[in-house]
Motif scaffolding. Structure first.
Motif, PDB file in Angstrom:
ATOM      1  N   PRO A 172     -79.174  -5.537 -45.245  1.00  0.00           N
ATOM      2  CA  PRO A 172     -78.899  -6.733 -46.120  1.00  0.00           C
ATOM      3  C   PRO A 172     -79.124  -6.804 -47.499  1.00  0.00           C
ATOM      4  CG  PRO A 172     -80.563  -7.257 -44.727  1.00  0.00           C
ATOM      5  CD  PRO A 172     -80.290  -6.088 -44.477  1.00  0.00           C
ATOM      6  N   VAL A 173     -78.369  -7.850 -48.469  1.00  0.00           N
ATOM      7  CA  VAL A 173     -78.905  -7.840 -49.968  1.00  0.00           C
ATOM      8  C   VAL A 173     -79.026  -9.469 -50.085  1.00  0.00           C
ATOM      9  CG1 VAL A 173     -77.628  -5.770 -50.590  1.00  0.00           C
ATOM     10  CG2 VAL A 173     -76.457  -8.182 -50.602  1.00  0.00           C
ATOM     11  N   ASP A 174     -79.265  -9.654 -51.357  1.00  0.00           N
ATOM     12  CA  ASP A 174     -79.637 -11.103 -51.540  1.00  0.00           C
ATOM     13  C   ASP A 174     -78.426 -11.592 -51.468  1.00  0.00           C
ATOM     14  OD1 ASP A 174     -82.314 -10.498 -52.330  1.00  0.00           O
ATOM     15  OD2 ASP A 174     -81.807 -10.001 -54.214  1.00  0.00           O
ATOM     16  N   ALA A 175     -78.130 -12.965 -51.397  1.00  0.00           N
ATOM     17  CA  ALA A 175     -76.914 -13.757 -51.143  1.00  0.00           C
ATOM     18  C   ALA A 175     -76.248 -13.542 -52.435  1.00  0.00           C
ATOM     19  CB  ALA A 175     -77.458 -15.442 -51.092  1.00  0.00           C
ATOM     20  N   PRO A 176     -74.993 -13.257 -52.553  1.00  0.00           N
ATOM     21  CA  PRO A 176     -74.043 -13.119 -53.659  1.00  0.00           C
ATOM     22  C   PRO A 176     -73.915 -14.407 -54.458  1.00  0.00           C
ATOM     23  CG  PRO A 176     -72.733 -13.411 -51.837  1.00  0.00           C
ATOM     24  CD  PRO A 176     -74.081 -13.299 -51.345  1.00  0.00           C
ATOM     25  N   GLU A 177     -73.792 -14.327 -55.874  1.00  0.00           N
ATOM     26  CA  GLU A 177     -73.473 -15.562 -56.548  1.00  0.00           C
ATOM     27  C   GLU A 177     -71.944 -15.284 -56.843  1.00  0.00           C
ATOM     28  OE1 GLU A 177     -75.599 -15.660 -60.157  1.00  0.00           O
ATOM     29  OE2 GLU A 177     -77.490 -15.867 -59.394  1.00  0.00           O
ATOM     30  N   VAL A 178     -71.003 -16.189 -56.342  1.00  0.00           N
ATOM     31  CA  VAL A 178     -69.863 -15.915 -56.412  1.00  0.00           C
ATOM     32  C   VAL A 178     -69.003 -17.049 -57.582  1.00  0.00           C
ATOM     33  CG1 VAL A 178     -67.455 -16.004 -54.915  1.00  0.00           C
ATOM     34  CG2 VAL A 178     -69.584 -15.392 -54.020  1.00  0.00           C
ATOM     35  N   GLU A 179     -68.106 -16.799 -58.364  1.00  0.00           N
ATOM     36  CA  GLU A 179     -67.432 -17.558 -59.211  1.00  0.00           C
ATOM     37  C   GLU A 179     -66.603 -18.248 -58.371  1.00  0.00           C
ATOM     38  OE1 GLU A 179     -65.955 -15.320 -62.489  1.00  0.00           O
ATOM     39  OE2 GLU A 179     -67.884 -14.827 -63.149  1.00  0.00           O
ATOM     40  N   ALA A 180     -66.158 -19.455 -58.851  1.00  0.00           N
ATOM     41  CA  ALA A 180     -65.389 -20.605 -58.332  1.00  0.00           C
ATOM     42  C   ALA A 180     -63.861 -19.820 -58.284  1.00  0.00           C
ATOM     43  CB  ALA A 180     -65.066 -21.688 -59.210  1.00  0.00           C
ATOM     44  N   ARG A 181     -63.504 -18.973 -59.280  1.00  0.00           N
ATOM     45  CA  ARG A 181     -61.982 -18.524 -59.346  1.00  0.00           C
ATOM     46  C   ARG A 181     -62.106 -17.391 -58.329  1.00  0.00           C
ATOM     47  NH1 ARG A 181     -62.051 -14.955 -65.120  1.00  0.00           N
ATOM     48  NH2 ARG A 181     -63.891 -13.764 -64.868  1.00  0.00           N
ATOM     49  N   SER A 182     -63.203 -16.805 -57.995  1.00  0.00           N
ATOM     50  CA  SER A 182     -63.229 -15.862 -56.956  1.00  0.00           C
ATOM     51  C   SER A 182     -62.842 -16.500 -55.632  1.00  0.00           C
ATOM     52  CB  SER A 182     -64.585 -14.952 -56.915  1.00  0.00           C
ATOM     53  OG  SER A 182     -64.559 -13.832 -55.960  1.00  0.00           O
ATOM     54  N   LEU A 183     -63.544 -17.462 -55.322  1.00  0.00           N
ATOM     55  CA  LEU A 183     -63.542 -18.166 -53.886  1.00  0.00           C
ATOM     56  C   LEU A 183     -62.004 -18.771 -54.007  1.00  0.00           C
ATOM     57  CD1 LEU A 183     -66.558 -20.325 -53.485  1.00  0.00           C
ATOM     58  CD2 LEU A 183     -65.915 -18.189 -52.361  1.00  0.00           C
ATOM     59  N   LEU A 184     -61.608 -19.007 -55.189  1.00  0.00           N
ATOM     60  CA  LEU A 184     -60.081 -19.497 -55.222  1.00  0.00           C
ATOM     61  C   LEU A 184     -59.171 -18.435 -54.915  1.00  0.00           C
ATOM     62  CD1 LEU A 184     -60.048 -22.213 -57.996  1.00  0.00           C
ATOM     63  CD2 LEU A 184     -60.028 -22.789 -55.509  1.00  0.00           C
ATOM     64  N   LEU A 185     -59.235 -17.207 -55.490  1.00  0.00           N
ATOM     65  CA  LEU A 185     -58.400 -16.165 -55.251  1.00  0.00           C
ATOM     66  C   LEU A 185     -58.639 -15.695 -53.611  1.00  0.00           C
ATOM     67  CD1 LEU A 185     -56.673 -13.919 -56.226  1.00  0.00           C
ATOM     68  CD2 LEU A 185     -58.791 -12.542 -56.960  1.00  0.00           C
ATOM     69  N   ALA A 186     -59.826 -15.623 -53.090  1.00  0.00           N
ATOM     70  CA  ALA A 186     -60.046 -15.081 -51.631  1.00  0.00           C
ATOM     71  C   ALA A 186     -59.096 -16.202 -50.813  1.00  0.00           C
ATOM     72  CB  ALA A 186     -61.232 -15.292 -51.311  1.00  0.00           C
TER      73      ALA A 186
END
Length: 238
Positions: free
Chosen positions: A13-27
């Motif tokens: 495992p790795v450190d919890a990712p930092e996800v941008e709002a636009r990345s979540l919206l795109l997903a």
């Protein structure tokens, strides 16, 4: 030794990712498009059915049954062949596990993505898909399972941490929404071979009750996945 080191790095495992709002919206947009656009859904629902059948198989193995065959059909129905007692708690649990499986697996994928555990989960998924490939009992089943295995393998070996997490979020969303679509279809079915009908035969509990239990399990998985995504949303206080 170098290859073992490369493999080991891809399992940790790795450190919890930092996800941008636009990345979540795109997903979210990609997952929604896959579920609502007909040609995309016709392909994706075979993957949802695969997870459904593997839910039967994994719970069957946990209950002491043997998993001997896997069949997917072009109409997105399927069948996991497990051998063991015809009745009893093990058979009932194995039968029950199918419809909640895509939602539970989807929620687990989203949680793994938000916690930095995408690599270990992809490793387990790759092992499960490879094991299912050996149990394939039709050309379609083999083709779908091989495609899933190859895709997981490529993502596991070549994908970076952020890409793996993003794909798991998309796949998790498709699994959850797909589980609800499948549940909606079976709720209106009168087939005597459907999972709720078989459970009613095994337990003398009406099929409608089993449909409610599927909905509760899918609802819990949906809530859990939503809470994880909300926690990941930039600026969230959770």
């Amino acid at each position: 030794m170098e290859i073992l080191s490369e493999v080991w790095v891809r399992v940790l495992p790795v450190d919890a990712p930092e996800v941008e709002a636009r990345s979540l919206l795109l997903a979210a947009a990609v997952a929604l498009a896959i579920v609502v656009i007909g040609p995309l859904w016709r392909l994706a629902r075979l993957g949802v059915t695969l997870v459904h059948e593997l839910g039967h198989a994994l719970v069957g193995l946990a209950c002491g049954r043997s998993f001997t065959g896997l069949v997917l059909r072009a109409d997105a129905s399927g069948h996991a062949v497990t051998r063991g007692p015809e009745r009893g708690a093990g058979r009932a649990l194995t039968t029950w596990a199918g419809y909640p499986a895509p939602a539970i697996a989807g929620a687990a994928a989203i949680a793994a993505a938000t916690w930095g555990w995408a690599a270990p989960v992809l490793t387990l998924a790759l092992v499960a898909a490879a094991a299912a490939l050996v149990r394939a009992r039709s050309w379609l089943t083999g083709s779908v399972t091989l495609a899933v295995t190859a895709g997981l393998g490529l993502l596991w070996w070549r994908g970076d941490d952020a890409w793996q997490a993003w794909v798991l979020i998309v796949a998790g969303g498709v699994g959850i929404v797909g589980a609800w679509r499948h549940l909606g279809a079976v709720a209106g079915s009168r087939s005597p071979t459907s999972d709720p009908a078989v459970l009613a035969w095994l337990t003398r509990v009406p099929a409608a009750v089993w449909n409610v239990s599927f909905a509760l399990a899918c609802g819990a998985a949906t809530w859990f996945a939503g809470s994880r995504l909300w926690a990941l949303w930039p600026g969230s206080l959770l």
